[in-house]
Design a protein around this motif. Structure first.
Motif, short mmCIF file in Angstrom:
data_model
loop_
_atom_site.label_atom_id
_atom_site.label_comp_id
_atom_site.label_asym_id
_atom_site.label_seq_id
_atom_site.Cartn_x
_atom_site.Cartn_y
_atom_site.Cartn_z
N PHE A 194 0.82 -1.21 0.00
CA PHE A 194 0.00 0.00 0.00
C PHE A 194 0.85 1.26 0.00
CE2 PHE A 194 -3.50 -2.79 1.48
CZ PHE A 194 -4.36 -2.52 0.43
N ILE A 195 1.96 1.23 0.70
CA ILE A 195 2.85 2.40 0.70
C ILE A 195 3.44 2.60 -0.69
CG2 ILE A 195 5.03 3.30 1.58
CD1 ILE A 195 4.31 1.98 4.25
N VAL A 196 3.93 1.53 -1.30
CA VAL A 196 4.51 1.64 -2.65
C VAL A 196 3.44 2.10 -3.64
CG1 VAL A 196 5.50 0.32 -4.56
CG2 VAL A 196 6.36 0.00 -2.25
N ALA A 197 2.25 1.53 -3.56
CA ALA A 197 1.17 1.92 -4.47
C ALA A 197 0.82 3.40 -4.30
CB ALA A 197 -0.06 1.05 -4.24
N PHE A 198 0.78 3.88 -3.07
CA PHE A 198 0.45 5.29 -2.83
C PHE A 198 1.55 6.20 -3.35
CE2 PHE A 198 0.33 9.08 -0.06
CZ PHE A 198 -0.92 9.54 -0.43
N VAL A 199 2.80 5.82 -3.15
CA VAL A 199 3.90 6.65 -3.64
C VAL A 199 3.93 6.65 -5.17
CG1 VAL A 199 6.42 6.82 -3.73
CG2 VAL A 199 5.29 6.42 -1.55
N VAL A 200 3.68 5.51 -5.79
CA VAL A 200 3.63 5.47 -7.26
C VAL A 200 2.48 6.34 -7.76
CG1 VAL A 200 3.16 3.96 -9.24
CG2 VAL A 200 4.79 3.27 -7.50
N PHE A 201 1.33 6.28 -7.08
CA PHE A 201 0.20 7.15 -7.44
C PHE A 201 0.61 8.62 -7.37
CE2 PHE A 201 -3.19 9.80 -5.63
CZ PHE A 201 -4.05 9.83 -6.71
N LEU A 202 1.29 9.01 -6.30
CA LEU A 202 1.73 10.40 -6.18
C LEU A 202 2.72 10.78 -7.27
CD1 LEU A 202 2.14 10.77 -2.31
CD2 LEU A 202 0.30 11.64 -3.75
N LEU A 203 3.64 9.86 -7.60
CA LEU A 203 4.61 10.13 -8.66
C LEU A 203 3.92 10.31 -10.01
CD1 LEU A 203 7.53 7.71 -7.77
CD2 LEU A 203 7.54 10.19 -7.65
N VAL A 204 2.98 9.43 -10.33
CA VAL A 204 2.26 9.53 -11.61
C VAL A 204 1.46 10.82 -11.65
CG1 VAL A 204 0.40 8.50 -12.99
CG2 VAL A 204 2.20 7.06 -12.05
N LYS A 205 0.84 11.16 -10.53
CA LYS A 205 0.07 12.40 -10.47
C LYS A 205 0.98 13.61 -10.70
CE LYS A 205 -3.28 14.70 -7.56
NZ LYS A 205 -4.04 14.67 -6.34
N MET A 206 2.16 13.59 -10.10
CA MET A 206 3.11 14.70 -10.25
C MET A 206 3.62 14.78 -11.70
SD MET A 206 6.70 15.43 -8.28
CE MET A 206 7.49 14.03 -9.03
N VAL A 207 3.94 13.64 -12.30
CA VAL A 207 4.42 13.63 -13.68
C VAL A 207 3.34 14.15 -14.62
CG1 VAL A 207 5.09 12.11 -15.58
CG2 VAL A 207 6.17 11.87 -13.35
N ASN A 208 2.10 13.74 -14.40
CA ASN A 208 1.00 14.23 -15.24
C ASN A 208 0.82 15.73 -15.09
OD1 ASN A 208 0.48 11.72 -16.31
ND2 ASN A 208 -1.14 11.25 -14.85
N ARG A 209 0.97 16.24 -13.89
CA ARG A 209 0.85 17.68 -13.66
C ARG A 209 1.98 18.43 -14.35
NH1 ARG A 209 0.35 19.00 -7.67
NH2 ARG A 209 -1.58 17.86 -8.01
N VAL A 210 3.19 17.89 -14.29
CA VAL A 210 4.33 18.53 -14.96
C VAL A 210 4.13 18.50 -16.48
CG1 VAL A 210 6.80 18.29 -15.44
CG2 VAL A 210 5.96 18.12 -13.10
N LYS A 211 3.66 17.38 -17.01
CA LYS A 211 3.42 17.29 -18.45
C LYS A 211 2.36 18.29 -18.90
CE LYS A 211 4.63 12.54 -19.58
NZ LYS A 211 4.10 11.25 -20.03
N SER A 212 1.28 18.41 -18.14
CA SER A 212 0.23 19.35 -18.54
C SER A 212 0.70 20.79 -18.42
CB SER A 212 -1.04 19.11 -17.73
OG SER A 212 -0.83 19.43 -16.37
N ALA A 213 1.56 21.08 -17.45
CA ALA A 213 2.09 22.44 -17.31
C ALA A 213 3.09 22.74 -18.42
CB ALA A 213 2.75 22.61 -15.95
#
Length: 143
Positions: free
Chosen positions: A94-113
């Protein structure tokens, strides 16, 4: 065959995958330490000091005084149902899944910006649409 192997290794995807696996292995060690050294003691406070790694059941016969740890039971050759190790693996997941979720969310935000509004071509009409031309043809045929 060697040339094919060289071409395979030289592809960027293979190198990206190798880097990902190496970073993932290092990340696993960090997450395991986080769970064992930080999260489990906090959970232990709320559960009355219970150490998850000490939760195990010996299947079959065991000495009267039992085993001191999972490792001791396993080294003695006993069949062990290690509930604590399983719970730690679930917490790690669950910790790894949550951290991967945060990383993907951050990468998507950077890509859209990074996408500039002028990168998207504006919808500019260069002339009459197909419907307009067909209407003109129809009207011309009527005359």
């Amino acid at each position: 065959m060697i040339q094919e192997f060289r071409d395979f290794i030289a592809k960027g995807n293979v190198m990206d995958m190798a880097v990902g696996i190496i970073v993932g292995a290092a990340f696993t060690a960090i997450v395991s330490s986080l769970v064992a050294d930080i999260i489990n003691p906090v959970i232990g406070i709320f559960t009355g000091g219970i150490d998850f790694s000490g939760w195990f059941y010996v299947l079959g016969s065991a000495p009267e005084d039992g085993f001191a740890s999972v490792a001791a039971a396993q080294s003695a050759g006993a069949a062990v149902f290690a509930v604590g190790n399983f719970l730690m693996a679930v917490i790690n997941f669950f910790i790894v899944a949550f951290v991967v979720f945060l990383l993907v969310k951050m990468v998507n935000r950077v890509k859209s910006a990074a996408e500039k509004p002028d990168d998207v071509a504006p919808d500019v009409k260069s002339g009459p649409s197909e419907l307009d031309i067909l209407i003109e043809i129809r009207d011309a045929l009527r005359k």
